[in-house]
Design a protein around this motif. Structure first.
Motif, mmCIF file in Angstrom:
data_model
loop_
_atom_site.group_PDB
_atom_site.id
_atom_site.type_symbol
_atom_site.label_atom_id
_atom_site.label_comp_id
_atom_site.label_asym_id
_atom_site.label_seq_id
_atom_site.Cartn_x
_atom_site.Cartn_y
_atom_site.Cartn_z
ATOM 1 N N LEU A 100 0.872 -1.180 0.000
ATOM 2 C CA LEU A 100 0.000 0.000 0.000
ATOM 3 C C LEU A 100 0.903 1.222 0.000
ATOM 4 N N GLN A 102 0.686 5.508 -1.246
ATOM 5 C CA GLN A 102 0.131 6.643 -1.976
ATOM 6 C C GLN A 102 1.052 6.997 -3.130
ATOM 7 N N THR A 106 8.000 4.979 -1.984
ATOM 8 C CA THR A 106 8.596 4.864 -0.645
ATOM 9 C C THR A 106 9.727 3.830 -0.636
HETATM 10 C C1 F6R Z 1 1.456 10.703 6.881
HETATM 11 C C2 F6R Z 1 2.129 10.338 5.661
HETATM 12 C C3 F6R Z 1 3.197 9.296 5.690
HETATM 13 C C4 F6R Z 1 3.045 8.342 4.513
HETATM 14 C C5 F6R Z 1 4.203 7.356 4.445
HETATM 15 C C6 F6R Z 1 4.026 6.344 3.343
HETATM 16 O O1 F6R Z 1 0.451 11.621 6.662
HETATM 17 O O2 F6R Z 1 1.806 10.857 4.621
HETATM 18 O O3 F6R Z 1 3.191 8.600 6.899
HETATM 19 O O4 F6R Z 1 1.829 7.666 4.652
HETATM 20 O O5 F6R Z 1 5.409 8.065 4.252
HETATM 21 O O6 F6R Z 1 3.946 6.965 2.105
HETATM 22 P P1 F6R Z 1 3.366 6.230 0.843
HETATM 23 O O7 F6R Z 1 1.938 5.911 1.105
HETATM 24 O O8 F6R Z 1 3.555 7.214 -0.286
HETATM 25 O O9 F6R Z 1 4.182 4.984 0.653
#
Ligand code: F6R
Length: 358
Positions: A100, A102, A106
Motif C-alpha cells: 500500500l 500513496q 517509498t
Molecule cells: C502521513 C504520511 C506518511 C506516509 C508514508 C508512506 O500523513 O503521509 O506517513 O503515509 O510516508 O507513504 P506512501 O503511502 O507514499 O508509501
C-alpha cells in the motif's frame, strides 16, 4: 490548484466523498467489481496475505486486515516496511504481498518488494500514482483513484486505501463463494460512507470549536479505540503530530491502564473511537477511567451514547467500513490545531511528501 482554499490539506479532506464515489465508478460496472481474474486467482492461491506499508498507509493496512479476514477468509499480517525489509519473518508456504503506497516511491517499501520478488512471491501494489516504481515492479497494480495528493499529511489517500482494500477483499470473497462477501454491498457502503463524510465536513464550525476546546495549548493528546477503532486511533494520532506538533499517541483502549494512564492529567485530551458493538461497553468504561483522572474526553461513535459529555455521532454504516468515516473528524482536529498554532499545514517541518530514503 487550491481553488478557493488556503491550503491543500483542507481541500483534500473535503474531496473525500468525491474520492469514494470515484472509486465506486472505477471499480463497479454491473454488480461485480472489475478486478482481473488473474489477480483474483493469484490471491485465491495464497495461504496468507502480507500487507507491507509505512506511516498512514500502514494504518490503512491495519483496517484492511480485518476486511480481508472477514470478507475473504484469508489470514493477514500487516508489516511496517522499514522493519520487515531487515527482519524478514518466517513466511507462510504460499505468501502473497500487498504493497500500500500513496506515492508508489517509498524506499522502505521498494526494498521489501525487491526482496520478495527475489523469492518469487506474487505481488500487488495499490497506489495513487499509476506509473510509480512500486506499481511498475509488482506483478499487479490497482489504482486508488484519489487524484493528486499535494499536502504532505495524507488524508484522501488513506480513505481510498481502505475503500480499495474493501473492494478487493469482497471480490476475493465472492470468488471463493463466501457468504460474508455476498452479504455486503461495498458499492452501496461506499456511497453511504461518502454521505456520512459529507455530513462531517459540513460541520466545520463545530469541529473548529471542538479543536480549540480540546487541543489548544495542550502538549499531549491520546486517541484510544479497539479493533478498527484502534487502527483509527493510531492514524488520528499521527495526523495530529505531524501537522500540529502536539505529542499524540494512539492506544488500544484496554492497554492504557497497563502504564500509559499515568500520563493523564487534568484536562489532557482523550478522544475515544467507539466503532464496534462488541467492544463498545469496554471502551466506554476505559473512557470513565480517564475521566476520573481528570481527562477531557470526547467520544466519536456511531451511536448516540447518552451521558457522554462531548460526542461526535457518525452515520451508521457497516461496522467494518466505519474507519472511512471516523478518521475525518480527527483529520479536521489536526488541521485546525495546526492552523491555530500558526503552522504550515501543507509542508510540516522535517517532512517530505514521499520518503525516498531508507
Ligand atoms: C502521513 C504520511 C506518511 C506516509 C508514508 C508512506 O500523513 O503521509 O506517513 O503515509 O510516508 O507513504 P506512501 O503511502 O507514499 O508509501
Amino acid at each position: 490548484s487550491k481553488g478557493t482554499y488556503d491550503n491543500y490539506m483542507l481541500k483534500e479532506i473535503d474531496e473525500q466523498p468525491a474520492v469514494l464515489r470515484r472509486i465506486s465508478e472505477h471499480y463497479y460496472h454491473n454488480e461485480q467489481a472489475s478486478i482481473s481474474s488473474q489477480l483474483l486467482t493469484a490471491l485465491q492461491q495464497a495461504d496468507r496475505l502480507y500487507i507491507v506499508a509505512a506511516g498512514t498507509s500502514y494504518h490503512a493496512g491495519l483496517v484492511g486486515k480485518q476486511l480481508f479476514e472477514d470478507l475473504a477468509d484469508v489470514p493477514v499480517e500487516v508489516q511496517l516496511a522499514s522493519e520487515f525489509g531487515h527482519h524478514l519473518p518466517k513466511l507462510s508456504a504460499k505468501p502473497f504481498f500487498v504493497f500500500l503506497s500513496q506515492s508508489g516511491e517509498t524506499a522502505d517499501s521498494r526494498q521489501v518488494l525487491d526482496k520478495v520478488r527475489q523469492l518469487d512471491c506474487p505481488t500487488l501494489t495499490v497506489t495513487n500514482v499509476a506509473n510509480s516504481t512500486l506499481a511498475r515492479e509488482a506483478d499487479f497494480a490497482l489504482p486508488l483513484c484519489a487524484g493528486p495528493e499535494i499536502a504532505v499529511a495524507s488524508t484522501k489517500a488513506y480513505v481510498a486505501q481502505i475503500a480499495v482494500q474493501a473492494v478487493i477483499a469482497q471480490s476475493l470473497g465472492i470468488q471463493k463463494g463466501l457468504n460474508a462477501a455476498k452479504k455486503i454491498d461495498i458499492d452501496n457502503q461506499l456511497s453511504l460512507a461518502a454521505n456520512a463524510i459529507q455530513t462531517i465536513v459540513d460541520q466545520k464550525d463545530y469541529l473548529k470549536q471542538l479543536t480549540h476546546d480540546y487541543f489548544y495549548n495542550q502538549i499531549a493528546a491520546f486517541f484510544i479505540g479497539r479493533g478498527n477503532g484502534y487502527a483509527t486511533a493510531l492514524e488520528a494520532a499521527l495526523k495530529l503530530k505531524e501537522v500540529s506538533y502536539i505529542h499524540a499517541e494512539g492506544f488500544a483502549a484496554g492497554e492504557l491502564k497497563h502504564g500509559t494512564i499515568a500520563l493523564i492529567e487534568e484536562q489532557t485530551p482523550v478522544v475515544a473511537f467507539v466503532l464496534e458493538k462488541s467492544t463498545a461497553a469496554h471502551t466506554r468504561s476505559n473512557v470513565k477511567e480517564v475521566l476520573s483522572r481528570g481527562a477531557h474526553a470526547l467520544i466519536i461513535s456511531k451511536k448516540d451514547l447518552s451521558n457522554a459529555n462531548d460526542q461526535i455521532v457518525l452515520a451508521d454504516i457497516d461496522e467494518r467500513l466505519m474507519p472511512l468515516v471516523a478518521i475525518v473528524p480527527a483529520q479536521l482536529f489536526a488541521y485546525y490545531a495546526a492552523v491555530e498554532h500558526g503552522n504550515d499545514v501543507d509542508q510540516p517541518r522535517n517532512l517530505a511528501k514521499s520518503v525516498t530514503v531508507e
